[in-house]
Structures are given as C-alpha cells and as structure tokens.
Design a protein around this motif. Structure first.
Motif, PDB file in Angstrom:
ATOM      1  N   VAL A 116       0.781  -1.078  -0.044  1.00  0.00           N
ATOM      2  CA  VAL A 116       0.079   0.012   0.170  1.00  0.00           C
ATOM      3  C   VAL A 116       0.927   1.376   0.039  1.00  0.00           C
ATOM      4  N   ALA A 117       1.823   1.234   0.890  1.00  0.00           N
ATOM      5  CA  ALA A 117       2.680   2.388   1.063  1.00  0.00           C
ATOM      6  C   ALA A 117       3.611   2.623  -0.355  1.00  0.00           C
ATOM      7  N   ALA A 118       3.934   1.406  -0.923  1.00  0.00           N
ATOM      8  CA  ALA A 118       4.759   1.663  -1.998  1.00  0.00           C
ATOM      9  C   ALA A 118       3.923   2.059  -3.453  1.00  0.00           C
ATOM     10  N   LEU A 119       2.783   1.668  -3.502  1.00  0.00           N
ATOM     11  CA  LEU A 119       1.892   2.057  -4.468  1.00  0.00           C
ATOM     12  C   LEU A 119       1.733   3.698  -4.330  1.00  0.00           C
ATOM     13  N   ILE A 120       1.389   4.110  -3.282  1.00  0.00           N
ATOM     14  CA  ILE A 120       1.443   5.558  -3.132  1.00  0.00           C
ATOM     15  C   ILE A 120       2.474   6.271  -3.295  1.00  0.00           C
ATOM     16  N   LEU A 121       3.691   5.905  -2.604  1.00  0.00           N
ATOM     17  CA  LEU A 121       5.022   6.719  -2.557  1.00  0.00           C
ATOM     18  C   LEU A 121       5.637   6.621  -4.055  1.00  0.00           C
ATOM     19  N   ALA A 122       5.145   5.387  -4.898  1.00  0.00           N
ATOM     20  CA  ALA A 122       5.753   5.415  -6.267  1.00  0.00           C
ATOM     21  C   ALA A 122       4.979   6.619  -6.880  1.00  0.00           C
ATOM     22  N   ALA A 123       3.933   6.721  -6.974  1.00  0.00           N
ATOM     23  CA  ALA A 123       3.292   7.686  -7.743  1.00  0.00           C
ATOM     24  C   ALA A 123       3.771   8.926  -7.412  1.00  0.00           C
ATOM     25  N   VAL A 124       4.072   9.477  -5.908  1.00  0.00           N
ATOM     26  CA  VAL A 124       4.697  10.655  -5.519  1.00  0.00           C
ATOM     27  C   VAL A 124       6.164  10.992  -6.444  1.00  0.00           C
ATOM     28  N   VAL A 125       6.923   9.748  -6.027  1.00  0.00           N
ATOM     29  CA  VAL A 125       8.053   9.733  -6.579  1.00  0.00           C
ATOM     30  C   VAL A 125       8.235  10.103  -8.314  1.00  0.00           C
ATOM     31  N   ALA A 126       7.398   9.153  -8.842  1.00  0.00           N
ATOM     32  CA  ALA A 126       7.139   9.374 -10.536  1.00  0.00           C
ATOM     33  C   ALA A 126       6.885  10.720 -10.834  1.00  0.00           C
ATOM     34  N   VAL A 127       6.282  11.626 -10.248  1.00  0.00           N
ATOM     35  CA  VAL A 127       5.819  12.793 -10.621  1.00  0.00           C
ATOM     36  C   VAL A 127       6.761  13.690 -10.175  1.00  0.00           C
ATOM     37  N   LEU A 128       7.558  13.507  -8.845  1.00  0.00           N
ATOM     38  CA  LEU A 128       8.798  14.375  -8.824  1.00  0.00           C
ATOM     39  C   LEU A 128       9.680  14.241  -9.773  1.00  0.00           C
ATOM     40  N   TRP A 129       9.919  12.821 -10.206  1.00  0.00           N
ATOM     41  CA  TRP A 129      10.883  12.436 -11.258  1.00  0.00           C
ATOM     42  C   TRP A 129      10.776  13.149 -12.471  1.00  0.00           C
ATOM     43  N   ARG A 130       9.618  13.238 -12.862  1.00  0.00           N
ATOM     44  CA  ARG A 130       9.054  13.875 -14.080  1.00  0.00           C
ATOM     45  C   ARG A 130       9.129  15.334 -13.985  1.00  0.00           C
ATOM     46  N   ALA A 131       9.000  16.074 -12.943  1.00  0.00           N
ATOM     47  CA  ALA A 131       9.057  17.389 -12.877  1.00  0.00           C
ATOM     48  C   ALA A 131      10.210  18.127 -13.382  1.00  0.00           C
ATOM     49  N   GLU A 132      10.381  18.838 -14.124  1.00  0.00           N
ATOM     50  CA  GLU A 132      11.272  19.393 -14.830  1.00  0.00           C
ATOM     51  C   GLU A 132      11.928  20.759 -13.765  1.00  0.00           C
ATOM     52  N   PHE A 133      10.837  21.583 -13.715  1.00  0.00           N
ATOM     53  CA  PHE A 133      11.119  22.788 -13.083  1.00  0.00           C
ATOM     54  C   PHE A 133       9.920  22.961 -12.099  1.00  0.00           C
ATOM     55  N   GLY A 134       9.965  24.325 -11.243  1.00  0.00           N
ATOM     56  CA  GLY A 134       8.724  24.366 -10.476  1.00  0.00           C
ATOM     57  C   GLY A 134       9.032  25.090  -9.361  1.00  0.00           C
ATOM     58  N   SER A 135       8.164  25.672  -8.877  1.00  0.00           N
ATOM     59  CA  SER A 135       8.058  26.576  -7.725  1.00  0.00           C
ATOM     60  C   SER A 135       7.903  25.623  -6.261  1.00  0.00           C
ATOM     61  N   GLY A 136       8.400  26.474  -5.396  1.00  0.00           N
ATOM     62  CA  GLY A 136       7.831  25.699  -3.910  1.00  0.00           C
ATOM     63  C   GLY A 136       6.567  26.181  -3.498  1.00  0.00           C
ATOM     64  N   LEU A 137       6.316  26.371  -2.308  1.00  0.00           N
ATOM     65  CA  LEU A 137       4.942  26.591  -1.888  1.00  0.00           C
ATOM     66  C   LEU A 137       4.840  27.906  -1.501  1.00  0.00           C
ATOM     67  N   GLY A 138       4.049  28.892  -2.269  1.00  0.00           N
ATOM     68  CA  GLY A 138       3.741  30.310  -1.948  1.00  0.00           C
ATOM     69  C   GLY A 138       2.877  30.556  -0.847  1.00  0.00           C
ATOM     70  N   PRO A 139       2.611  31.676  -0.366  1.00  0.00           N
ATOM     71  CA  PRO A 139       1.577  32.252   0.678  1.00  0.00           C
ATOM     72  C   PRO A 139       0.357  31.752   0.394  1.00  0.00           C
ATOM     73  N   ALA A 140      -0.046  31.801  -0.906  1.00  0.00           N
ATOM     74  CA  ALA A 140      -1.425  31.202  -1.146  1.00  0.00           C
ATOM     75  C   ALA A 140      -1.674  29.861  -0.936  1.00  0.00           C
ATOM     76  N   ASP A 141      -0.608  28.927  -1.127  1.00  0.00           N
ATOM     77  CA  ASP A 141      -0.776  27.701  -0.658  1.00  0.00           C
ATOM     78  C   ASP A 141      -0.722  27.350   0.760  1.00  0.00           C
ATOM     79  N   TRP A 142       0.022  28.365   1.429  1.00  0.00           N
ATOM     80  CA  TRP A 142      -0.024  28.220   2.980  1.00  0.00           C
ATOM     81  C   TRP A 142      -1.487  28.468   3.645  1.00  0.00           C
ATOM     82  N   ALA A 143      -2.170  29.508   2.858  1.00  0.00           N
ATOM     83  CA  ALA A 143      -3.593  29.944   3.248  1.00  0.00           C
ATOM     84  C   ALA A 143      -4.534  28.709   3.015  1.00  0.00           C
TER      85      ALA A 143
END
Lengths: 518, 325
Positions: free
Chosen positions: A20-47
């Motif tokens: 179960v843990a692997a199926l979920i984490l694999a998805a997150v890792v795949a997305v992170l791995w595919r991410a080329e650029f990106g921003s961190g979390l902004g004030p709107a995200d914290w809100a």
C-alpha cells in the motif's frame, strides 16, 4: 496482556502494508522525477493549507460528536424502519459530490425548502455559503458514516453486560460511564481521524459551498498545479503535505486509543433492558428524528429529481452502469485481499498506530495517484488496457482506511478473548481464519465490502486519466450529461447510481449481518 | 480450443483492420458523447477518408493539454481537437505541434492568423438568466445591483478563466475595482461549468457565467424560451476552439485532410446543435432555426494568444485578492 498469543501470520499483513505504502509513494516519486522545473509553496498555498485543516478539524469534531447520541439512540431502540434507516445511513457518503451538494442545496440553499419555510413565517432567510456551509455539507456526508461506525462498536458489546447492568438497576448515566464510555474511547479517535482525512482531500464541496476563493483547499491547489500550470513539482509537494497531515493525524489519533480488553461474551443476540424511562425514550426519539430528517430530506430531493429525469436518460447510462458494477465488485475483492491480512497484523500489535498506513490511500489525491501511475505505466503499456485494474486498485486503496476502521476493533477483540484458546487448540494459518476470525467478523466484513463497493460505484477519481472512451463509468456518464445541459437526464442517472450503490451496500451489509442480529 | 479459435479470429480481424490507417484524435469528453458532435463527424469523415477515425475523449481542454505534456512526443495522438484561445500559447510552448495550413473563409468576429491551429467553432461568454429578469447592461451595473451570480473558478475551469480575461480586457487596470464591486454579487465559485449551471437551474443564483449560445440549447432541444443571455455594452469575450496536428503523427496527410474536413460544410453544419457553439464557417444552409433569437454582442473581445499567460498570472492575483476579502 499477551497479544501475540494468537498465531496470526504477520508476514502477509506487513507485505500488504508495504504494498500500500509503495503504491502511493511510487506515484509521488514518479511525479517528482518527471518534474522539470517548479516553484515551492507560496503564501496562497499556506493559506489553503490553513483553511483545509480548519474545516477538516471542525467537520471531524462535529460529525463524531453528533454521531454519539444518534448511534446511542439507534443502539437502544427497535422500531419499524430501523433496518432501512441504518442502510440509508450509507447513502450520503456514497453519492457523487455534485449530486449530494445539489441535494443539500435543495434543502438549505437560497431557493431551498428551509428558506422557503422561513420566508413563509416571515423570518429572514439564511445563506449556506461560507465555512459553515462547508462544515454542514461535510457533516451531511460523514455523520452517517460516524454513526454506522459507532453503532457497529455498540453491537460488539456482549449482551451479558447490558443484562447485568439492568439487573443491577444501573441508571443510564452509570451505564454510559461503565460500559459506553470505554467503548467510545476505543472507537472515537479513529473515527475522527478518518473523517478528518476525508475532509482534508475534499475539494468540490469546499469550493462550491465555501462561497469563493477563500475556501481553497490543498486538493484544489494540486488540481490547479496539474492542469493549468503543469507544475509537477508543486503538485508533488502539496501532495506530500496532504499525506503528511493525514499520516501524522492518523498515527496520533490511533496511538491514543487505549489498549484495553473488554472481556468476552457468548455472542448472544443483543437485547437491551435499560433506558426504558420516558425521558430516555424522548431523547432517543428526538435524535433519531433529527438525524433522519437531516439525512433524508436532501436524499428525497435527489430521488424526486431523479424520477423526473428517468424517461430522458439515454440507453448508454445502463451500459455505464454495467461497467461501474463490474469495477465495484473487483474493487471489493482487491480490498478484502489487502484489508484482512493488514487488519490481522494490526490487531495483534499492542498499539494501533500503524493503521495510519491505511489512511494514506485516502489522503493521496486521486489526481496525484493517477498521474503518477500514468507516468510509470505509459512507457510500458497503453493506459487504456489497464484502466479497469488500476481503477479497481485505487478504489480499494481509498476504501482501505474505512475497512480497517471497521475490521480492526472487532478483530482485536477476537484475538484478545479467544487468542489463548485458539493457541491451545493449535489453530493457526488458514484454519484460524476459517473457524475463528471470519465467522466472528462476518458483519464487519459485510459492512466493509458493502462500503467499498458503494464507494467504488460513485468514484470518478483516476478514471479521467485512464478511462477507455468506450467504457465510461456511471459517474462519468452522469457528468457528461450535465456538461451537455442535460441536467434532468443527469439527475436520472444519479438516481440509478444511488440505487445501485445502495443496492450493493445493502446486499453485502445484509449478507454479513444475516443471522448475526445487528 | 474454442477460445483459441476465438483468439485467432480476433487476431486476424485486428490485422485486417490494420490495413486501414488509423487516425487518433484527442478531444474533450463532451465532444465524444453519443449526443455530441463526435459520432456524426466520425461517420462523415470515415465515408470519405478510407481510414479509421478514433476520437479519444479526456476531461476538458485543460486536461487535454496536461495529458499531452505527460505523454510528450510518444503520444499516440495524431491530432488534438478542443484546445481554446486561452491555451494556445501554452500548447505552442510544448513544441509538440506541427505547422498546418487550412484553407477556409472564416466567419469569425476577429481575423484568424495562426500557423498551427485551425478554428472549428467559437462562442461568446455571457451571463445567462431567466427571461423575466431585466439584466444589467454591463459589469458596473451588475456590481451595483443586488443580483446574485455564480461563476467558475479560473484555477480549475476554462469559462472561469474566460471571465477573468473578459474583465481584464474590458477594464485593464480598473479590473481589480470591478472585481471588488462584484464580490458581494458572487454567491459562490464552482469547480467547473456543470456545477455552476446546475446551481443556476436550481435557483441558487440569478445569473450564471456561460455562453450567448446557451439559450439556444433550451430553445431548440427543450423548446423552452425562458432562458436568455445578458448583452453587456463593454463587449463580450470570445472563446475560439481549435484543432491542431501533432508533429509526431504517423499520418500527416490524413491529419491535414481531417483539419480541412473540420471547416467543411459536413462538419460545420453539425456543430451548432451538438456542441452548442457558433460554426467557424457558416454552413450553406445557414444557422439552425433558433440561433437568430440569440443576442449578438456589438463588440468582440479577445486577448492575443501570446499575451494570455502573463496576463493570466496578473489577473488571477487580482481576482484572488478581491474575492478573498
């Protein structure tokens, strides 16, 4: 307390947890791995994170606290239609969000029944839009679930104990303190954690009833990051925040569940001799009526609207219904294969913290899981050919925390009460499950299977990325109708969806409770 | 043994199919629905192309673009149908689209110049209301009124983004003030068009953001004349839906043929009453009966495709701060 005395194999349980843990984490890792650029979390995200947590905490607290008197009343009373009401308690939870929201609005909305009534007697109308509207809708979704979970716990109390209480002439207050309170301490934290996580990932409800961009949840931010910005990095970060919040809340809540044993009984049918006074009856009747009204009025509006829409429904709705039922049944099988070994493992541990693994499946954004697996699967196979298994698996993952919450308390009880006996008889492996655990857990397994089937019927989740265009599911077909102005036909499809979901739920739930007197 | 025969037959059948070239078109979900334009257009094109046209529906325009970015150059798709003017800049940035020329005499309120994408239909955004309501004449009048509106979130929906661009194009630097004025009119913001339109039909709001062509659906399909669109005197923002060819296509000739087909009479005459939008080229038979009753804006507003991404950031920030107070 020698919990380990029972010979439940922990290996399959641990493997299921890792899977179960692997199926979920694999998805997150795949997305992170595919991410080329990106921003961190902004004030709107914290809100968004603050709002998400606030509404989820309020919704979870209100749903569980209100569920206590309702479940207590239902546990103490027998009346005509009680079985039907208990089944209908499953209904709000399994409705597609938009259908449920329209149902809630038919009662509480600007042009709803409540405001019409207020105008009639000359009172000013109320507005549902805002934080209170979000919480109201979430209570509508989750109060029934909490009630069912509590009711389930109430029914595991051995009949002997209530009989003894009646013989001793204990007052309702004393019964509450000595029998019901310890029970609630066992079940409330886990229930609240579960509802907190459900509300954490809510997005359409929060947005629609929140009245504006103030009511932005983390899930909406994830949605935006994926769709418009295609900022995979931010999407993955937000998903991790969501998983972290759910995981830690779950672990904390489940950790504080006291590891006490209630002692066994003879599995007699549960009859109640206490609480026969007029005041107690009145209180129970009041809570049952209020809860039934709160739940059934919106459902009635869904029903009325659906009946009008039925004749306008295209035939393809039935085909979609067939697909949805198939997906639901496969999901149930996958769920049981995951949940039973996991529950077995968790039940033999002294503390319940690891049950939080199950919550991750619910806390992971379906869009996130879908995208992650899409990235993993697409280079190997066509996502369309895997649409059915992936959908069934994701649905099972989403239902896993519910199943665990339903199965674990009873299984823990069984292990504590019968563990040593089973040990002496040399029961282990399959015979242990066959002769001890499965028969005693039948109502819980039925309830969990029913809930999974129904949830799976109403889910739209990963379908969007994997759906084979020729085999639409019922919720997807309903949204298509709405998107083509055909709101009445969509209402008809929603009614079919409600009927089928409730049907699946009822068959499994009833099957589990058959001759189990619950 | 029986299954083996069946499997063999299926295999041969598939191979027989393989002789006919397959053209895969990614599009949004509502296009492929049985009541949408997809089935009719598929039959008409297959009658003239000796090919197998396959529409693959997925979500909406934004979901379509996200999917393409995920698949990258490996995509099975030959064409993408359903991106709109607000997404074209982002689509071009991917470098996945090939240049294409389509020969057509467009009936668009603006001149169309683009080397990759060809428009197939278009519409104006508008607030739809019940016919018995006297609508405001512009955004200022709407802001001053007590009317309740329901709109879509520009972060999750294309019409929502269209409204953002509409106010920005009409009012420029005054856009934040307009949004502040509108804040108390907005009942709520929904995830997508369906939710908003559903709330409006339930009576939760007096007006909903939709299209000038929405009343045509009620008029033609339901014979219901109770819905109307409000004409705003600052002009109406446009949405133009386009089709484009992917650079990685293995059927470039067929893809060109399909793009040309989309602006032909056969396709254009189907779109008004299946997609409920204006055809990009008015078909010979003219517009269907009922369309003449729709409002026709005096002024068409459209931000040049290339300017959309930067303006979107700015307008979104203004929208968020005005409506979050």
């Amino acid at each position: 307390m020698a919990l380990r005395a029972v010979a439940i194999s922990t290996k399959t349980g641990i493997s299921a947890a890792i899977l179960v843990a692997a199926l979920i984490l694999a998805a997150v890792v795949a997305v992170l791995w595919r991410a080329e650029f990106g921003s961190g979390l902004g004030p709107a995200d914290w809100a968004a994170i603050r709002f998400t947590v606030l509404q989820a905490v309020l919704s979870a607290l209100l749903s569980t606290v209100l569920a206590i008197p309702v479940a207590r009343a239902l546990a103490r009373r027998r009346f005509v239609g009680r079985g039907l009401l208990v089944t209908l308690l499953g209904a709000p939870f399994i409705l597609p969000v938009i259908v449920a929201v329209l149902g809630v609005l038919a009662v509480f909305g600007r042009a709803g029944w409540l405001n019409a009534g207020l105008t009639l007697v000359g009172l000013p109308g109320i507005s549902i839009y805002g934080l209170h509207g979000v919480v109201l809708a979430h209570v509508f979704f989750n109060l029934p679930l909490a009630t069912r979970l509590l009711l389930q716990a109430w029914q595991t109390v051995p009949a002997e104990r209530f009989r003894l209480a009646a013989q001793l002439g204990m007052t309702p207050r004393a019964v509450f303190r000595s029998i019901e309170l310890p029970l609630l301490r066992q079940i409330l934290p886990g229930t609240a954690a579960l509802i907190f996580v459900i509300c954490l990932t809510s997005f359409a409800v929060a947005l629609t009833l929140g009245g504006g961009p103030r009511a932005t949840t983390i899930e909406l931010a994830i949605y935006q990051a994926f769709r418009f910005d295609f900022d995979l990095n931010r999407a993955a970060l937000l998903s991790l925040v969501q998983l972290g919040l759910a995981g830690s809340t779950g672990a904390l809540a489940l950790w504080i569940i006291p590891a006490i044993s209630l002692g066994g009984g003879q599995d007699r049918p549960l009859h109640r001799w206490d609480a026969r006074g007029g005041l107690q009856r009145g209180i129970d009747a009041l809570f049952i009526t209020l809860a039934a009204g709160f739940l059934l009025l919106p459902l009635t509006s869904v029903l009325l609207r659906g009946v009008i829409g039925l004749p306008q429904m295209p035939a393809s709705v039935w085909q979609a219904a067939g697909t949805s039922v198939t997906v639901a049944l496969i999901s149930v099988v996958v769920l049981l294969a995951l949940a039973l070994p996991l529950a077995g493992w968790i039940a033999t541990r002294a503390r319940g913290g690891v049950e939080a693994v199950g919550l991750l499946g619910l806390a992971a954004s379906p869009l996130m899981i879908g995208t992650g697996w899409f990235i993993l699967i697409n280079p190997i196979a066509s996502p369309f050919t895997l649409a059915l298994p992936v959908t069934a698996l994701v649905n099972a993952l989403m239902a896993l925390p519910f199943a665990l919450r339903i199965l674990v308390p009873r299984l823990r009880d069984t292990v504590q009460v019968y563990g040593r006996q089973a040990q002496m008889l040399g029961l282990r492996g399959w015979p242990l499950w066959r002769w001890l655990i499965l028969p005693r857990l039948r109502p819980q397994i039925g309830f969990a299977a029913g809930l999974t089937g129904a949830l799976s019927m109403g889910d739209l989740g990963v379908i969007a990325l994997f759906a084979d265009p020729d085999s639409a599911t019922l919720p997807l077909q309903m949204y298509r109708l709405m998107g083509a102005y055909r709101m009445e036909a969509a209402a008809g499809a929603a009614l079919i969806l409600l009927a089928l979901s409730l049907g699946i739920f009822w068959i499994f739930d009833k099957g589990g409770r058959w001759h189990a007197d619950a | 043994m029986k299954y083996l025969t069946l499997a063999a037959t299926t295999l041969f059948a598939t191979q027989a199919w393989a002789d006919t070239p397959e053209l895969v078109v990614y599009t949004y979900d509502s296009f492929v629905a049985e009541w949408g334009p997809g089935p009719v257009i598929e039959a008409a094109f297959e009658a003239e192309c000796a090919c197998d046209l396959k529409f693959v529906g997925m979500g909406d325009g934004a979901a379509l673009l996200a999917r393409l970015k995920l698949e990258g150059a490996r995509s099975d798709a030959d064409l993408v149908l359903g991106l709109d003017t607000s997404l074209i800049a982002a689509a071009k940035e991917t470098g996945l689209f090939a240049a294409a020329t389509v020969d057509a005499d467009y009936d668009l309120p603006v001149t169309w110049e683009d080397d990759s994408f060809a428009p197939y239909d278009w519409g104006y955004f508008a607030f739809v209301h019940n016919a018995d309501l006297t609508p405001p004449a512009n955004f200022r009048a709407l802001a001053d009124s007590d009317l309740k509106i329901v709109i879509q979130d520009p972060r999750s929906s294309t019409p929502g983004l269209g409204l953002l661009m509409w106010v920005k194009e009409a009012y420029g630097d005054e856009a934040p003030a307009i949004w502040e004025g509108l804040a108390d009119n907005v009942v709520t913001v929904t995830k997508g068009w369906s939710e908003a339109y559903g709330l409006f039909l339930e009576g939760e709001a007096d007006m909903v953001l939709s299209y000038t062509t929405s009343p045509a659906y009620h008029l033609i399909a339901e014979e219901d004349a109770t819905k109307a669109a409000a004409a705003f005197d600052e002009g109406h923002y446009m949405q133009i839906e386009v089709v484009g060819k992917l650079a990685g296509t293995d059927q470039p000739g067929l893809a060109d043929q399909f793009m040309q087909f989309m602006v032909s009479d056969a396709a254009q005459s189907v779109l008004p009453t299946t997609n409920w939008m204006y055809p990009a080229v008015t078909p010979q038979g003219g517009l269907p009966e009922g369309f003449e009753q729709l409002i026709e804006p005096d002024k068409a507003l459209l931000i040049p495709n290339g300017d959309v991404p930067a303006l979107r950031e700015e307008a979104l920030a203004e929208w968020l701060s005005a409506l979050s107070q």
